[in-house]
Design a protein around this motif. Sequence first.
Motif, mmCIF file in Angstrom:
data_model
loop_
_atom_site.group_PDB
_atom_site.id
_atom_site.type_symbol
_atom_site.label_atom_id
_atom_site.label_comp_id
_atom_site.label_asym_id
_atom_site.label_seq_id
_atom_site.Cartn_x
_atom_site.Cartn_y
_atom_site.Cartn_z
ATOM 1 N N THR A 111 39.811 -1.887 -45.930
ATOM 2 C CA THR A 111 40.604 -0.744 -45.484
ATOM 3 C C THR A 111 39.709 0.351 -44.923
ATOM 4 O O THR A 111 40.031 0.982 -43.910
ATOM 5 C CB THR A 111 41.439 -0.187 -46.648
ATOM 6 N N GLU A 115 39.970 1.923 -41.201
ATOM 7 C CA GLU A 115 40.150 3.359 -41.011
ATOM 8 C C GLU A 115 38.985 3.958 -40.236
ATOM 9 O O GLU A 115 39.173 4.871 -39.418
ATOM 10 C CB GLU A 115 40.310 4.045 -42.366
ATOM 11 N N ASN A 118 39.536 3.031 -36.590
ATOM 12 C CA ASN A 118 40.608 3.835 -36.005
ATOM 13 C C ASN A 118 40.145 5.268 -35.753
ATOM 14 O O ASN A 118 40.469 5.865 -34.717
ATOM 15 C CB ASN A 118 41.827 3.832 -36.925
#
Length: 235
Positions: A111, A115, A118
């Motif tokens: 994750t 993240e 992004n």
Amino acid sequence: MPRIRNWKDLAFYRPTKRTEYVHIDALFGEPGRNVIDFDLIESQFRHLMRVAVSVREGAISSTLLLRRLRAGSRKNATYTAFREVGRVMRTVQLLRYLSDAPLRRRVTAATNKVEAFNGFSQWIGFGNGGVITDNDPVEQEKTAKFNALLTNAVIFHNALDIAEIVRQLQEEGHVIDSEDLAHISPYLTEHIRRFGEYSTHELGIQPEAYDPKLNVDFTQLRGHEPAASGFDTAA
């Protein structure tokens, strides 16, 4: 498996009304509630498999399927059966997440990487504050793909720079450990001049061949969990 948030709002479901647990029974709420209807799943099993095969083979899109199932959902036995299956799967995954510390670390690491990518992509796409102002779906898709292309190009550029620095350090006699490289992130921004001068006179210059190999033993990282940020392969 995504990172799980808002645990207090998630329900755990029991397999039967009489099922009780010694240490974790409080997670399932009041006894007799939040019970999976396995009889419904069994009665609708053939329909569930037919729908699953149709989606897998492309006979029907998942969007159209959900739209049809939601029409009169409370009266739709197949929709309700899918909901029960979803509750089973979510409960199993929640229990796995609670009991498996290595799984939690893997989920957190994956994750964090997503993240970080992004965030880096948003940093690259700074025009209009990162907002796509065009209403045309085709132009929106172009903008998203161009941003992804540019983001990956900058990541590749960073990886080349990191690899070159590693080689220079090795030539100077420094020992480079793979564990250290595993914690280096390619999402570096300090040296990127987004608002600088853009020169085009070098576009015709043929770059040197890309050398993906580093004189670093990465085999010791195999079997270990990936770092929370960065990459664990040769730059």
